[in-house]
Design an enzyme around this catalytic site. Structure first.
Site, mmCIF file in Angstrom:
data_model
loop_
_atom_site.group_PDB
_atom_site.id
_atom_site.type_symbol
_atom_site.label_atom_id
_atom_site.label_comp_id
_atom_site.label_asym_id
_atom_site.label_seq_id
_atom_site.Cartn_x
_atom_site.Cartn_y
_atom_site.Cartn_z
ATOM 1 C CB THR A 62 -42.480 22.936 -20.149
ATOM 2 O OG1 THR A 62 -42.313 21.522 -20.000
ATOM 3 C CG2 THR A 62 -41.171 23.605 -19.719
ATOM 4 C CD GLU A 84 -47.180 18.099 -18.647
ATOM 5 O OE1 GLU A 84 -47.668 17.424 -17.713
ATOM 6 O OE2 GLU A 84 -46.120 18.752 -18.528
ATOM 7 N NE ARG A 134 -39.750 20.257 -20.686
ATOM 8 C CZ ARG A 134 -39.786 19.251 -19.829
ATOM 9 N NH1 ARG A 134 -38.849 18.332 -19.837
ATOM 10 N NH2 ARG A 134 -40.766 19.156 -18.967
ATOM 11 C CE LYS A 179 -44.341 19.251 -13.402
ATOM 12 N NZ LYS A 179 -44.189 18.755 -14.782
HETATM 13 C C1 3PG Z 1 -41.681 17.233 -16.210
HETATM 14 O O1 3PG Z 1 -41.629 18.353 -16.694
HETATM 15 O O2 3PG Z 1 -42.715 16.800 -15.712
HETATM 16 C C2 3PG Z 1 -40.426 16.414 -16.137
HETATM 17 O O3 3PG Z 1 -39.448 16.933 -16.947
HETATM 18 C C3 3PG Z 1 -40.599 14.960 -16.336
HETATM 19 O O4 3PG Z 1 -39.426 14.402 -15.866
HETATM 20 P P1 3PG Z 1 -38.906 12.945 -16.226
HETATM 21 O O5 3PG Z 1 -38.171 13.071 -17.543
HETATM 22 O O6 3PG Z 1 -37.979 12.597 -15.114
HETATM 23 O O7 3PG Z 1 -40.097 12.050 -16.337
#
Ligand code: 3PG
Length: 207
Positions: A69, A41, A45, A129
């Site tokens: 995102t 994925e 961002r 999710k």
């Molecule tokens: C996401 O968008 O899934 C999270 O930012 C992942 O978070 P993590 O950095 O705690 O794995």
């Protein structure tokens, strides 16, 4: 791949990846494949996100690439045009839900409460999710949510690590977990793709 449920089956761990330079995405994706992970994925961002998706889709056929995102309808369309095989959103609004459905791609909309999960389920969407997983109550919360809503399946992300992932993966409502831990920023910056391959290998062995 037709639905969000197919996305949940791709891998026990869906790496959530942030790249500052699209050129890093190809060796990074190859390192994940070498470690046994077949899905990625790539988040929108950073400005490099869309170009990274295009490059991985074109150059690393061994991995299924999706966009993460996705927070605006325009990003949903751009991610589809860039060659994403699926879309992931951290939360969801009616407008965003309409846009991601409109692409025809499988997608995982983000939720963190019982009512949000029920609202999305009203649209016939049952693969979600769960974000931010740890901050929202973790595996205990997700287990409780599965009581009244056993038809829903989740990819918990946000604070998930190689240590706590097994607790999530043991739940019947969890298809896979997601997280950024497989692709640490310093490893990407240093071009240390061997470390990423090793982290991927550990993650692939979780199930
Ligand atoms: C996401 O968008 O899934 C999270 O930012 C992942 O978070 P993590 O950095 O705690 O794995």
């Amino acid at each position: 791949m037709k639905t969000g449920h197919d996305v949940l089956e791709l891998s026990p761990v869906l790496p959530v990846v942030v790249v500052d330079d699209a050129a890093d995405a190809v060796p990074l994706a190859k390192a994940l494949v070498a470690g046994g992970i077949r899905a990625i994925e790539l988040t929108l961002r950073t400005p490099a996100g869309l170009a990274a998706i295009e490059r991985v889709a074109a150059e690393v056929p061994e991995i299924v690439v999706g966009a993460g995102t996705v927070v605006t309808p325009e990003q949903a369309r751009q991610a589809a045009d860039a060659g994403s095989a699926f879309l992931v959103t951290p939360g969801c609004t009616d407008r965003l839900l309409e846009a991601v459905s409109g692409t025809g791609l499988p997608f995982l909309p983000g939720v963190s409460t019982v009512s949000e999960a029920m609202r999305v389920a009203e649209h016939g969407i049952t693969a979600l999710k769960f974000f931010p997983a740890e901050a929202s109550g973790g595996a205990a919360y997700l287990k409780a949510l599965g009581g009244p809503l056993p038809q829903l399946r989740f990819c918990p992300t946000g604070g998930v690590t190689v240590q706590n992932a097994p607790t999530y993966l043991a739940l019947s409502t969890v298809g896979c977990v997601g997280g950024t831990w497989l692709t640490p920023k310093d490893a990407v910056a240093a071009g240390d793709f061997g470390r990423i391959e090793q982290l991927a290998r550990e993650a692939a062995a979780l199930r």
